[in-house]
Design a protein around this motif. Structure first.
Motif, PDB file in Angstrom:
ATOM      1  N   LEU A 194       9.164 -21.356   0.062  1.00 13.57           N
ATOM      2  CA  LEU A 194       7.901 -19.757   0.591  1.00 13.57           C
ATOM      3  C   LEU A 194       7.577 -18.961   0.388  1.00 13.57           C
ATOM      4  O   LEU A 194       5.885 -18.837   0.929  1.00 13.57           O
ATOM      5  CB  LEU A 194       9.439 -19.302   1.467  1.00 13.57           C
ATOM      6  CG  LEU A 194       8.760 -17.971   2.496  1.00 13.57           C
ATOM      7  CD1 LEU A 194       8.080 -18.524   3.491  1.00 13.57           C
ATOM      8  CD2 LEU A 194       9.894 -17.215   2.758  1.00 13.57           C
ATOM      9  N   ALA A 251       3.077 -19.132   0.972  1.00 12.39           N
ATOM     10  CA  ALA A 251       2.012 -18.107   1.249  1.00 12.39           C
ATOM     11  C   ALA A 251       1.358 -17.018   0.723  1.00 12.39           C
ATOM     12  O   ALA A 251       0.465 -17.094   0.781  1.00 12.39           O
ATOM     13  CB  ALA A 251       3.841 -16.769   0.992  1.00 12.39           C
ATOM     14  N   TYR A 273      11.806 -22.957  14.358  1.00 12.19           N
ATOM     15  CA  TYR A 273      11.750 -21.517  13.816  1.00 12.19           C
ATOM     16  C   TYR A 273      10.548 -22.388  12.628  1.00 12.19           C
ATOM     17  O   TYR A 273       9.760 -21.344  11.791  1.00 12.19           O
ATOM     18  CB  TYR A 273      13.079 -21.433  12.728  1.00 12.19           C
ATOM     19  CG  TYR A 273      14.213 -20.975  13.511  1.00 12.19           C
ATOM     20  CD1 TYR A 273      13.765 -19.485  12.828  1.00 12.19           C
ATOM     21  CD2 TYR A 273      14.915 -21.038  14.226  1.00 12.19           C
ATOM     22  CE1 TYR A 273      14.777 -18.278  13.544  1.00 12.19           C
ATOM     23  CE2 TYR A 273      16.004 -20.359  14.924  1.00 12.19           C
ATOM     24  CZ  TYR A 273      16.238 -19.484  14.710  1.00 12.19           C
ATOM     25  OH  TYR A 273      16.547 -18.564  14.655  1.00 12.19           O
ATOM     26  N   LEU A 289       7.867 -18.783  11.547  1.00  8.62           N
ATOM     27  CA  LEU A 289       7.264 -18.957  10.129  1.00  8.62           C
ATOM     28  C   LEU A 289       5.825 -18.818   9.430  1.00  8.62           C
ATOM     29  O   LEU A 289       5.184 -18.069   8.922  1.00  8.62           O
ATOM     30  CB  LEU A 289       8.365 -19.350   9.176  1.00  8.62           C
ATOM     31  CG  LEU A 289       8.329 -19.382   7.971  1.00  8.62           C
ATOM     32  CD1 LEU A 289       8.212 -18.084   7.285  1.00  8.62           C
ATOM     33  CD2 LEU A 289       8.870 -20.227   6.988  1.00  8.62           C
ATOM     34  N   MET A 304       3.306 -16.751  11.857  1.00  7.12           N
ATOM     35  CA  MET A 304       3.329 -15.305  10.960  1.00  7.12           C
ATOM     36  C   MET A 304       2.655 -15.401   9.746  1.00  7.12           C
ATOM     37  O   MET A 304       1.767 -14.552   9.764  1.00  7.12           O
ATOM     38  CB  MET A 304       4.919 -15.098  10.061  1.00  7.12           C
ATOM     39  CG  MET A 304       4.972 -13.345   9.427  1.00  7.12           C
ATOM     40  SD  MET A 304       6.989 -13.387   9.734  1.00  7.12           S
ATOM     41  CE  MET A 304       6.763 -14.161   7.950  1.00  7.12           C
ATOM     42  N   VAL A 305       2.587 -16.225   8.327  1.00  6.59           N
ATOM     43  CA  VAL A 305       1.916 -16.491   6.827  1.00  6.59           C
ATOM     44  C   VAL A 305       0.512 -16.549   7.853  1.00  6.59           C
ATOM     45  O   VAL A 305      -0.753 -16.405   7.468  1.00  6.59           O
ATOM     46  CB  VAL A 305       2.846 -17.341   6.541  1.00  6.59           C
ATOM     47  CG1 VAL A 305       1.397 -17.557   5.905  1.00  6.59           C
ATOM     48  CG2 VAL A 305       3.748 -17.521   6.502  1.00  6.59           C
ATOM     49  N   LEU A 351       5.427 -10.482   2.841  1.00 10.81           N
ATOM     50  CA  LEU A 351       5.606 -11.641   4.366  1.00 10.81           C
ATOM     51  C   LEU A 351       7.236 -12.267   3.486  1.00 10.81           C
ATOM     52  O   LEU A 351       8.189 -12.303   3.915  1.00 10.81           O
ATOM     53  CB  LEU A 351       4.547 -12.320   3.531  1.00 10.81           C
ATOM     54  CG  LEU A 351       2.992 -13.093   4.903  1.00 10.81           C
ATOM     55  CD1 LEU A 351       2.486 -13.757   4.197  1.00 10.81           C
ATOM     56  CD2 LEU A 351       3.838 -13.286   5.912  1.00 10.81           C
ATOM     57  N   VAL A 352       7.529 -13.068   2.362  1.00  8.96           N
ATOM     58  CA  VAL A 352       8.790 -13.209   2.352  1.00  8.96           C
ATOM     59  C   VAL A 352       9.844 -11.967   2.209  1.00  8.96           C
ATOM     60  O   VAL A 352      10.845 -12.325   3.172  1.00  8.96           O
ATOM     61  CB  VAL A 352       8.708 -13.593   0.354  1.00  8.96           C
ATOM     62  CG1 VAL A 352      10.297 -14.053   0.311  1.00  8.96           C
ATOM     63  CG2 VAL A 352       7.547 -14.614   0.287  1.00  8.96           C
ATOM     64  N   ALA A 399      10.308 -12.739   6.562  1.00 16.05           N
ATOM     65  CA  ALA A 399      10.827 -14.261   6.297  1.00 16.05           C
ATOM     66  C   ALA A 399      12.210 -14.421   5.966  1.00 16.05           C
ATOM     67  O   ALA A 399      12.937 -15.204   6.148  1.00 16.05           O
ATOM     68  CB  ALA A 399      10.235 -14.893   6.008  1.00 16.05           C
ATOM     69  N   TRP A 400      12.190 -14.017   4.188  1.00 17.98           N
ATOM     70  CA  TRP A 400      13.127 -14.370   3.951  1.00 17.98           C
ATOM     71  C   TRP A 400      14.548 -13.517   4.493  1.00 17.98           C
ATOM     72  O   TRP A 400      16.017 -13.207   4.251  1.00 17.98           O
ATOM     73  CB  TRP A 400      13.470 -14.555   2.263  1.00 17.98           C
ATOM     74  CG  TRP A 400      13.786 -14.776   1.533  1.00 17.98           C
ATOM     75  CD1 TRP A 400      15.601 -14.030   0.815  1.00 17.98           C
ATOM     76  CD2 TRP A 400      15.062 -15.992   1.766  1.00 17.98           C
ATOM     77  NE1 TRP A 400      16.710 -15.702   0.116  1.00 17.98           N
ATOM     78  CE2 TRP A 400      16.312 -16.275   0.245  1.00 17.98           C
ATOM     79  CE3 TRP A 400      14.730 -17.763   1.942  1.00 17.98           C
ATOM     80  CZ2 TRP A 400      16.069 -17.936   0.429  1.00 17.98           C
ATOM     81  CZ3 TRP A 400      14.807 -18.614   1.450  1.00 17.98           C
ATOM     82  CH2 TRP A 400      15.438 -19.415   0.921  1.00 17.98           C
ATOM     83  N   GLY A 455      14.790 -10.800   6.682  1.00 13.85           N
ATOM     84  CA  GLY A 455      14.784 -10.145   8.025  1.00 13.85           C
ATOM     85  C   GLY A 455      14.894  -8.668   7.858  1.00 13.85           C
ATOM     86  O   GLY A 455      14.554  -8.261   6.672  1.00 13.85           O
TER      87      GLY A 455
END
Length: 315
Positions: free
Chosen positions: A88, A92, A154, A158, A161-162, A184-185, A188-189, A191
């Motif tokens: 991830l 990104a 999902y 993901l 979003m990126v 970003l991470v 995403a990671w 929450g």
């Protein structure tokens, strides 16, 4: 005498036209660019452009295809990492690196691509990347007992979003891309409920980029990353349990308040009923008094106790 200018080979001329067209398409879009402008910028005649590409549509298709393959290749390489978190982070970073280092190409991709592109639009590129992320998602879902059928959805979330963050960052260019990737991470990671106030990339991904964001002091191995991830999951579960307890307590308080409110409403209703009955009783009394007064003729002696008080006995 100056030496005559060397004539370009067909391959060199083709590459020149591609680079010139790329810049023009990025600045003006497909509709705003003409074959005449491409030819004039390259200092050649229009037939040269037609000879190499058949027209504006042909060169545009080549430019778009090159950019899509370049970005897709960078993201694909990033997804080759072994750990999901590192995948991830690197994905990104790859997108943001492409945006920063190939701004013209990214501007072309995010425009409403003309049908002449042949290879599709930015949306189709996102779908291509999402299909690769989907494979990663399926494996991660299986390890966590999630439904793998949800992986495609999902993956779209993901990647979308990126990608949208990349479009926004294309113009603002701050904060630095490593910091943007870290945030970003973080979302995403971790929450929204587990956001870190100071997100940082792991050493495994941070080493791929310039040191714009301070790297963590320790270098984590794959095993340590997994252990940290498990610890983070346990922490999130505890937070979830705490939120569930708070929710239940809030619901209990709401029920108690509702009961109190209902009792107050019933008491108010009873008070209104008592008041109404009392008014009705008073109205009946007044009505009786009015009716009694109406039955007594004017001037007729009343029956009051004092009517015969001056009469002597026997008179």
């Amino acid at each position: 005498m100056s030496e005559p200018r060397r004539r370009m080979s067909g391959k060199e001329r083709r590459e020149q036209l591609i680079q010139i067209s790329r810049t023009l398409f990025a600045e003006k879009g497909f509709d705003g660019t003409s074959v005449e402008e491409i030819a004039a910028t390259a200092n050649v005649s229009k037939p040269v452009v037609y000879e190499h590409f058949g027209g504006k549509e042909g060169v545009y298709a080549v430019v778009v295809d090159r950019e899509m393959q370049k970005l897709l290749g960078m993201v694909t390489e990033a997804l080759s990492a072994s750990h999901a978190l590192i995948k991830l982070e690197r994905a990104a970073l790859a997108l943001l690196a492409y945006v920063e280092e190939n701004s013209e190409g990214f501007r072309i991709l995010v425009r409403d691509s003309h049908a002449a592109s042949g290879t599709g639009t930015f949306a189709s590129l996102i779908n291509d990347i999402a299909s690769q992320v989907e494979d990663v998602m399926v494996n991660q879902f299986a390890e966590r007992d999630y439904d793998p059928k949800l992986a495609p959805m999902y993956a779209q979330m993901l990647v979308g979003m990126v990608a949208l963050t990349g479009q926004w960052w294309l113009d603002v260019r701050r904060p630095p891309r490593e910091e943007v990737a870290a945030h970003l991470v973080n979302l995403a990671w971790n929450g929204l409920t587990g956001l870190s106030p100071t997100p940082r990339l792991t050493a495994a991904s941070h080493g791929q980029e310039a040191q714009a964001v301070p790297a963590p002091a320790e270098k984590l191995t794959e095993k340590e990353l997994r252990e940290r991830e498990k610890a983070r999951e346990r922490e999130l579960k505890e937070q979830e349990k705490a939120r569930e307890r708070e929710r239940r307590e809030a619901e209990r308080l709401a029920r108690d308040l509702e009961k109190v409110r209902q009792r107050e409403l019933k008491e108010q209703e009873k008070a209104r009923e008592r008041e109404l009955k009392e008014r009705e009783r008073l109205l009946r009394e007044q009505e009786k008094l009015r009716a009694r007064g109406a039955r007594t003729p004017v001037g007729q002696p009343g029956t009051a106790a004092g009517d015969g008080e001056n009469l002597e006995p026997g008179e």
